[in-house]
Design an enzyme around this catalytic site. Structure first.
Site, PDB file in Angstrom:
ATOM      1  CE1 TYR A   1      -1.444   4.376   9.308  1.00  0.00           C
ATOM      2  CE2 TYR A   1      -0.074   2.943   7.672  1.00  0.00           C
ATOM      3  CZ  TYR A   1      -1.362   2.936   8.576  1.00  0.00           C
ATOM      4  OH  TYR A   1      -2.344   2.089   8.554  1.00  0.00           O
TER       5      TYR A   1
ATOM      6  N   PRO B   1      -4.036   0.712  18.552  1.00  0.00           N
ATOM      7  CG  PRO B   1      -6.032  -0.715  18.176  1.00  0.00           C
ATOM      8  CD  PRO B   1      -5.435   0.075  19.433  1.00  0.00           C
TER       9      PRO B   1
ATOM     10  CG  HIS C   1      -2.231  -0.747   1.077  1.00  0.00           C
ATOM     11  ND1 HIS C   1      -3.240  -0.646   1.755  1.00  0.00           N
ATOM     12  CD2 HIS C   1      -2.446  -1.752   0.236  1.00  0.00           C
ATOM     13  CE1 HIS C   1      -4.131  -1.342   1.265  1.00  0.00           C
ATOM     14  NE2 HIS C   1      -3.478  -2.289   0.431  1.00  0.00           N
TER      15      HIS C   1
ATOM     16  CE1 TYR D   1      -5.515   4.293   8.515  1.00  0.00           C
ATOM     17  CE2 TYR D   1      -5.870   4.348  10.730  1.00  0.00           C
ATOM     18  CZ  TYR D   1      -5.209   3.728   9.698  1.00  0.00           C
ATOM     19  OH  TYR D   1      -3.923   2.877   9.979  1.00  0.00           O
TER      20      TYR D   1
ATOM     21  CE  LYS E   1       4.427   3.719  13.654  1.00  0.00           C
ATOM     22  NZ  LYS E   1       3.976   3.119  12.338  1.00  0.00           N
TER      23      LYS E   1
HETATM   24  C1  LIG Z   1      -7.005  -8.175  20.305  1.00  0.00           C
HETATM   25  C2  LIG Z   1      -5.813  -7.356  19.904  1.00  0.00           C
HETATM   26  C3  LIG Z   1      -5.903  -6.734  18.743  1.00  0.00           C
HETATM   27  C4  LIG Z   1      -4.655  -6.121  18.020  1.00  0.00           C
HETATM   28  N1  LIG Z   1      -4.784  -5.469  16.603  1.00  0.00           N
HETATM   29  C5  LIG Z   1      -3.779  -4.822  16.107  1.00  0.00           C
HETATM   30  C6  LIG Z   1      -3.798  -4.066  14.985  1.00  0.00           C
HETATM   31  O1  LIG Z   1      -4.709  -4.139  14.349  1.00  0.00           O
HETATM   32  N2  LIG Z   1      -2.652  -3.545  14.547  1.00  0.00           N
HETATM   33  C7  LIG Z   1      -1.467  -3.514  15.451  1.00  0.00           C
HETATM   34  O2  LIG Z   1      -0.446  -2.908  14.979  1.00  0.00           O
HETATM   35  N3  LIG Z   1      -1.580  -4.129  16.492  1.00  0.00           N
HETATM   36  C8  LIG Z   1      -2.363  -4.796  16.970  1.00  0.00           C
HETATM   37  N4  LIG Z   1      -2.421  -5.406  18.133  1.00  0.00           N
HETATM   38  C9  LIG Z   1      -1.204  -5.428  18.739  1.00  0.00           C
HETATM   39  C10 LIG Z   1      -0.050  -6.548  17.958  1.00  0.00           C
HETATM   40  O3  LIG Z   1      -0.823  -7.702  17.862  1.00  0.00           O
HETATM   41  C11 LIG Z   1       0.870  -6.828  19.241  1.00  0.00           C
HETATM   42  O4  LIG Z   1       1.348  -5.628  19.309  1.00  0.00           O
HETATM   43  C12 LIG Z   1       1.707  -8.159  18.921  1.00  0.00           C
HETATM   44  O5  LIG Z   1       1.006  -9.281  18.797  1.00  0.00           O
HETATM   45  C13 LIG Z   1       2.903  -7.892  19.711  1.00  0.00           C
HETATM   46  O6  LIG Z   1       3.861  -9.151  19.595  1.00  0.00           O
HETATM   47  P1  LIG Z   1       4.430  -9.884  20.838  1.00  0.00           P
HETATM   48  O7  LIG Z   1       5.050 -11.131  20.228  1.00  0.00           O
HETATM   49  O8  LIG Z   1       5.032  -8.820  21.508  1.00  0.00           O
HETATM   50  O9  LIG Z   1       3.153 -10.479  21.724  1.00  0.00           O
HETATM   51  P2  LIG Z   1       2.037 -11.388  21.353  1.00  0.00           P
HETATM   52  O10 LIG Z   1       1.668 -11.632  20.137  1.00  0.00           O
HETATM   53  O11 LIG Z   1       0.953 -11.010  22.667  1.00  0.00           O
HETATM   54  O12 LIG Z   1       2.826 -12.741  21.925  1.00  0.00           O
HETATM   55  C14 LIG Z   1       3.163 -13.166  23.268  1.00  0.00           C
HETATM   56  C15 LIG Z   1       2.892 -14.576  23.036  1.00  0.00           C
HETATM   57  O13 LIG Z   1       3.388 -15.251  24.384  1.00  0.00           O
HETATM   58  C16 LIG Z   1       2.726 -16.236  24.922  1.00  0.00           C
HETATM   59  N5  LIG Z   1       2.897 -16.265  26.354  1.00  0.00           N
HETATM   60  C17 LIG Z   1       2.144 -15.426  27.342  1.00  0.00           C
HETATM   61  N6  LIG Z   1       2.400 -15.836  28.604  1.00  0.00           N
HETATM   62  C18 LIG Z   1       3.169 -16.797  28.344  1.00  0.00           C
HETATM   63  C19 LIG Z   1       3.794 -17.911  29.207  1.00  0.00           C
HETATM   64  N7  LIG Z   1       3.720 -17.530  30.726  1.00  0.00           N
HETATM   65  N8  LIG Z   1       4.728 -18.729  28.898  1.00  0.00           N
HETATM   66  C20 LIG Z   1       4.896 -18.868  27.584  1.00  0.00           C
HETATM   67  N9  LIG Z   1       4.204 -18.139  26.593  1.00  0.00           N
HETATM   68  C21 LIG Z   1       3.420 -17.340  26.913  1.00  0.00           C
HETATM   69  C22 LIG Z   1       1.376 -15.924  24.532  1.00  0.00           C
HETATM   70  O14 LIG Z   1       0.676 -17.021  24.284  1.00  0.00           O
HETATM   71  C23 LIG Z   1       1.748 -15.088  22.888  1.00  0.00           C
HETATM   72  O15 LIG Z   1       1.713 -16.339  21.977  1.00  0.00           O
HETATM   73  C24 LIG Z   1      -3.321  -6.189  18.683  1.00  0.00           C
HETATM   74  C25 LIG Z   1      -3.327  -6.953  19.867  1.00  0.00           C
HETATM   75  C26 LIG Z   1      -4.351  -7.042  20.515  1.00  0.00           C
HETATM   76  C27 LIG Z   1      -4.553  -8.171  21.719  1.00  0.00           C
END
Ligand SMILES: Cc1cc2nc3c(=O)[nH]c(=O)nc-3n(C[C@H](O)[C@H](O)[C@H](O)COP(=O)(O)OP(=O)(O)OC[C@H]3O[C@@H](n4cnc5c(N)ncnc54)[C@H](O)[C@@H]3O)c2cc1C
Length: 391
Positions: free
Chosen positions: A385, A293, A72, A201, A297
């Protein structure tokens, strides 16, 4: 069990970190509390910044993204029934973003890890990180009904906002910064071609709306709703009617409707934990920070953190110097706070607070009008962005 880097969590942060370390010849073990199907199905982010796209390609994880992702070159801002397009490449010297769902990024990285990488244990729940401030940190975890210990040189907590890693940092050393917004997003997935070829948006007196997509045949749409909303309290008809109102334009643009396959409400929060490192424990991604969101980011910040950690550890392996590891928290936080600022600006410019006054409404419209008429203001949005530099 023993490894160089113990990684807690197989979201985008943990999976990409395992891949980057594997490519650098550094061994790791990933512990993930959920099963593989759950991790691969969890609907979340969908916009990859230019830097994230480049990192995935360089890590050898970009092949399907390049085939199936949608590049995009801009977004549309909609307000006062007007439409204004922000052209990213023209404003940033050629940068763009990629629409490719987080579910797909995770599927690609899991497949690579299982084929070529070190151990990735599903249904392995970390219970605690111990000895973070010693040379031999450990992760206590439960797998297949039994407790075990993972001995490491370093632990990286990639376990999201609700994980256990952050708890290993003594309260006296932690500072948290937080804002909870009085609204959330009601998000739907619908089996219908997107009504516009770029994200839209929309700021409306009834609240914010976002038109996004997962593929050429699946639309992702969001409505600002009160924070405590139950997704099931909205009928499909009510959702489509409200989306039509908020996306309304002065021209003949129309919203395509289709069967809704998923509905959920996402709360909106800004959160930062400082520092992002304690001894040999490092926090990455949502374990250390959350953004609303609106700025797309969250996933991209997680990528920046693990790239910074992998670079720092590689530097240590090559030179024996801890310099970059010592600078990890400060390096990441600089970028994190720019993303927090950007996400906050986008959120407050486009959402209608429950206590908004007519003055607040006029200020929002003035901010949008400024964006639509000033190249400097537009450039600031386009740079934010498409992504702040890593490191
Ligand atoms: C409902 C929702 C919608 C979102 N929508 C957007 C969006 O539209 N755009 C955007 O940019 N961002 C969005 N986000 C944010 C984005 O998805 C996150 O910033 C991203 O997933 C971060 O990645 P991460 O790997 O840090 O954490 P996560 O993706 O949360 O991964 C963490 C992992 O750790 C695991 N875990 C947790 N505790 C333990 C433990 N004790 N032992 C072992 N494993 C564990 C979990 O199961 C998970 O798989 C959204 C977040 C949520 C919750």
């Amino acid at each position: 069990m023993r490894t160089t880097v113990g990684i807690i969590g197989a979201g985008p942060a943990g999976l990409l970190l395992a891949r980057l370390l594997h490519n650098a010849g550094i061994d790791s073990v990933v512990l993930e509390s959920r099963d593989r199907a759950y991790v691969e199905r969890r609907q979340r982010a969908g916009i990859l910044e230019q830097g994230t796209v480049d990192v995935l390609r360089a890590a050898g994880a970009g092949e399907r993204m390049d085939r199936e992702g949608l590049r995009h070159d801009g977004i549309e801002l909609r307000f006062d029934r007007r439409r204004h397009r922000v052209d990213f490449p023209a404003l940033t010297g050629g940068k763009s973003v990629m629409v490719y769902a987080q579910t797909e990024v995770c599927k690609d990285l899991i497949a690579l890890q299982l084929k070529e990488g070190g151990p990735l244990l599903f249904e392995a729940e970390a219970l605690a990180v111990e000895g973070a401030d010693t040379d031999h940190p450990r992760v206590r975890f439960r797998h297949e009904g039994a407790e075990d210990v993972l001995e490491c040189d370093y632990v990286v907590g990639c376990d999201g906002f609700w994980g256990v890693a952050r708890q290993a940092i003594p309260a006296g050393l932690s500072r948290t910064f937080e804002r909870t917004y009085p609204f959330g997003w009601l998000g739907i997935l619908a089996d219908v071609a997107p009504s516009h070829d770029e994200l839209v948006y929309a700021r409306h007196d009834r609240g914010f709306a976002l038109l996004s997509m997962r593929s050429p045949s699946v639309s992702r749409l969001y409505l600002q709703v009160p924070a405590d909303t139950d997704a099931e309290s909205w009928s499909d008809e009510e959702i489509w009617a409200e989306l039509e109102r908020r996306f309304e334009t002065a021209d003949d643009w129309t919203l395509r409707r289709g069967p809704i396959t998923q509905k959920s409400v996402t709360p909106m929060r800004s959160y930062v934990h400082e520092p992002m490192r304690h001894g040999r424990l490092f926090l990455a991604g949502d374990a250390a920070h959350i953004v609303p969101p609106t700025g797309a980011k969250g996933l991209n910040l997680a990528v920046g953190d693990v790239v910074t950690f992998a670079r720092a550890l590689t530097h240590r392996e090559e030179t024996g110097s801890d310099g970059l590891l010592d600078a990890y928290s400060a390096t990441c936080l600089r970028r994190v706070w720019q993303a927090e600022r950007f996400s906050y600006d986008m959120t407050t410019m486009l959402h209608r607070a429950p206590d908004a006054t007519p003055f607040d409404d006029r200020i929002q419209l003035a901010r949008l009008d400024r964006l639509a008429s000033s190249r400097a203001a537009e450039t600031d949005l386009a740079e934010g962005y498409t992504g702040f530099p890593v490191g």
